[in-house]
Every structure is written in C-alpha cells, then in structure tokens.
Design an enzyme around this catalytic site. Structure first.
Site, mmCIF file in Angstrom:
data_model
loop_
_atom_site.group_PDB
_atom_site.id
_atom_site.type_symbol
_atom_site.label_atom_id
_atom_site.label_comp_id
_atom_site.label_asym_id
_atom_site.label_seq_id
_atom_site.Cartn_x
_atom_site.Cartn_y
_atom_site.Cartn_z
ATOM 1 N N ASP A 162 1.085 -1.339 0.125
ATOM 2 C CA ASP A 162 0.076 -0.232 0.090
ATOM 3 C C ASP A 162 0.948 1.188 -0.005
ATOM 4 O O ASP A 162 1.887 1.162 0.848
ATOM 5 C CB ASP A 162 -0.824 -0.002 1.332
ATOM 6 C CG ASP A 162 -2.292 0.807 0.827
ATOM 7 O OD1 ASP A 162 -1.942 1.892 0.529
ATOM 8 O OD2 ASP A 162 -3.354 0.594 1.633
ATOM 9 N N ARG A 213 -0.051 4.313 -0.063
ATOM 10 C CA ARG A 213 -1.182 5.449 -0.013
ATOM 11 C C ARG A 213 -0.488 6.507 1.099
ATOM 12 O O ARG A 213 -0.236 5.931 1.422
ATOM 13 C CB ARG A 213 -2.512 5.356 0.504
ATOM 14 C CG ARG A 213 -3.328 5.236 -1.565
ATOM 15 C CD ARG A 213 -4.642 3.945 -0.251
ATOM 16 N NE ARG A 213 -4.731 3.228 0.184
ATOM 17 C CZ ARG A 213 -5.813 2.604 0.258
ATOM 18 N NH1 ARG A 213 -6.810 2.423 0.184
ATOM 19 N NH2 ARG A 213 -5.552 1.689 0.486
#
Length: 383
Positions: free
Chosen positions: A315, A317
C-alpha cells in the site's frame, strides 16, 4: 435556506520551490529524460526512469557522465528476481556485461520479463544495498511520484565545476533528494480550497463537492459533503481512493464502486457526513501500474503479490492529505466507515480523533472474491 458557498482561497505566495522542482523532475522522467538528484555529503546521480530507457538514451547517459551505469530497483523487486538487497531499501545492480535497455526492462518489469522469456541470467550481477534517504532512494521515489515503475538507471556525476553549473550547461534539471523524500508531506500540508459547488446526487441531493489543491498545482483531492455535518459532533466519514475502473466503469475486479455509492447512500441515510475522494489510484501506484498489476493477477498473483512483483509496497497511499482536508473542513472527530484498521491508525497519527470504526461491507462476486480474501488475510481488513 440556501447555503452561501465559500470563495476559493487566493494564492497568497508562490508555491514552495522544492515542490516545483520535484514536479518538473517527475515530468522530465515521464517524458524519458534524465535529471540530476543531489544531496549534501553524497555523490550526485544522473538518473533516468527505466521505463524510458533505449539504446540511444543509455549512450547519452554515458556520454554525459563518462561513468558506469547501474540499475536501481526497490529491495522488494530485487529479492523477487533472486538477488539479495541486504539491508537496503534500494539495490544498485551492476555487471561486467553490458546492461542493455532490453535487459534492464526485463529485470525491472515483470510484464516485460514474461513477454521476453523471464529476467534472464543474474549470476553476473553485483548488488550494492542502498539505505533509505540516499540519493538513489530519492531517485526511485521520484519515479513513483511520476507514476512510473519504481526503477531507475543511474550514473554518478563527476565534474570539476559545481553540479548545478554542470547541469545547467547541459540543460538538465536538478532536484534535491530531501525535496523528493519530503514531497508527499509538504504537498499535503499546502492543500487549499480552490473550488466548491452544490452537486445533487442520485443517492443524496443535498451534496456539495469541494476541491483541494496542493500549492504546486498538483492533482486535486475532493471532499463530498452531504447534508450539514455538525463539527461539534463526530462526523460520519469515508476515505475513498479513486478507482477509475471500479468507480466509473463498474469493474467487478474490486468492490470500489460499491463502496463509493454505498458510502454516499449511507451518509445520506444518516443525515450528514463527508466522503473524501483521494487522488491515490491503485493504492497509490497509479492507473497504469494498476493495469500492470491486473495482468499479473491474471497470471496467478494475488493483488498484493502483484504490486510486489512491480516493486511497490502493498500500500503506497499517504493519509496526511485526508487529515489536512478534515482539518480545513473543521472536522476533528469522526466515525470512520472502513474495513481497514490501518486507516484508523494513520488518521490518529495525524491528529484526527476516530471515535468509531463503522463497518463498510458489500456482497462479493466471482471476480473480486479472491481480491477481498487477500485483503482480509494479508491486509488485515475486517469483513
């Protein structure tokens, strides 16, 4: 009563120079050009994205620097091709044999490797581990910011004059490693409201959309405000990363479209709340890389392993933009609609008080069942 819309904030000062330098360097990488990355007490590097390499571009790099070339990949990608990156977050790969453009692409891109018969021999490759915060690490991060594969070709800059003078005389952009490594945080903290309008939705007619843009003119994040949330109470909120395939096209490979429309409907039924629509496609790797990951999933990898094959983390983000948007909206306490406990932890670290995690679950289908199972087993999502 019709609510008066707030005017967009005027530009009070020019964008910070480091943000602009990173933007320009990322754009140069995207068009296949080289840039110089420098940092105090480290040898500067001339870099190019591995996606842009050709025989001619490699010759140009050698001509400019007069030094050997190296291929820098993330530690994760390096391990997956069978090499040991040691303690580094990035590994520099060199060889006594020519590192041709085709060979670099095979090593960096699993999709290309599949088409071209695998990564080929690796016994001739030497690996130098490079730690976080180094110039090479910044170069790989710059490729990520440019939404390219996280791999770069590098060569050291050795010159008698200053690096900036050397680069200027050759029409090369220069960017500081610290500006690249701090870009996400700096851009998030510079967000400002640039536009707002009433946008009645099928699921929620009393809706406003507010656009927040970083100071360098980067991609906007959106706040979809439904009803009139009371900032004195915990606000029902959803963080939603944009998903072109799921949100717009109704792709069955994920549950993003269901989550988006379901959140809007749930907030409307609750009376008020906010959905933050974050410009972080594909868990932050970008649409093109997401499509590459889809192809790898079709070859048998799960959603997280596919990202790893490309050299990304599970991930990528960043949640500071969401926290900053909530702050600008005046919401410090929220009830977060999510199945991902990491979002709760991330917002809490950025000063947002998450008073409740509200489950946000939808029916599976034959196309996304494996995807959702992976998120639960490997990503800790709660369903």
């Amino acid at each position: 009563m019709t609510e008066t819309l707030r005017p967009a904030a005027p530009l009070s000062s020019p964008p910070p120079a480091p943000l602009l330098a990173v933007d320009r360097a990322a754009a140069e990488l995207r068009r296949g050009g080289p840039v110089v990355v420098l940092a105090p007490d480290q040898a500067p590097l001339l870099i190019q994205s591995v996606e842009g390499v050709t025989g001619d571009s490699l010759e140009r790099l050698v001509h400019l620097s007069g030094q050997p070339l190296a291929l820098c990949l993330t530690a994760r990608r390096t391990r997956l091709i069978g090499l040991d990156p040691g303690p580094g977050v990035v590994a520099a790969l060199t060889s006594d044999l020519p590192l041709t453009a085709d060979r670099m692409l095979r090593l960096a891109d699993p999709g290309t490797a599949e088409d071209m018969g695998g990564v080929g021999r690796i016994d001739d490759l030497s690996v130098v581990p490079l730690l976080a915060g180094t110039v090479a690490d910044a170069g790989v991060q710059l490729a990520k910011l440019a939404r390219l594969l996280p791999g770069i070709v590098t060569t050291p800059v050795a010159c008698a004059e200053t690096v900036r003078s050397w680069a200027s005389s050759r029409n090369l952009l220069v960017v500081e490693a610290a500006a690249v490594l701090g870009y996400a945080q700096t851009a998030a903290r510079s967000l400002r409201l640039v536009g707002e309008a009433r946008v009645p939705l099928v699921e929620a007619e009393n809706t406003r959309i507010l656009a927040f843009r970083p100071a360098d003119g980067g991609i906007e994040h959106l706040a979809i405000v439904i009803g009139t949330p009371d900032p004195e109470q915990p606000v029902l909120a959803r963080l939603h990363s944009e998903c072109f395939t799921g949100d717009l096209l109704g792709s069955l490979r994920c549950d993003c479209g269901d989550q988006l429309r379901g959140a809007i409907d749930a907030i409307h039924q609750a009376g008020s709340g906010v959905l933050l629509y974050l410009a972080q496609e594909g868990r932050g790797i970008g649409l093109v890389n997401k499509l590459r990951a889809y192809r790898l999933q079709d070859a048998g990898y799960d959603t997280m392993d596919a990202n790893g094959q490309l050299g990304f983390d599970d991930d990528e983000r960043v949640y500071l933009p969401a926290a900053e948007m909530l702050r600008l909206l005046g919401y410090s306490r929220i009830r977060l609609m999510t199945n991902n406990p990491f979002k709760v932890d991330a917002l809490s670290r950025h000063g947002v008080q998450v008073e409740e995690r509200v489950p946000h679950v939808f029916e599976t289908n034959t196309h996304n069942l494996s995807y959702l199972r992976t998120k639960a087993l490997k990503g800790g999502h709660l369903f």
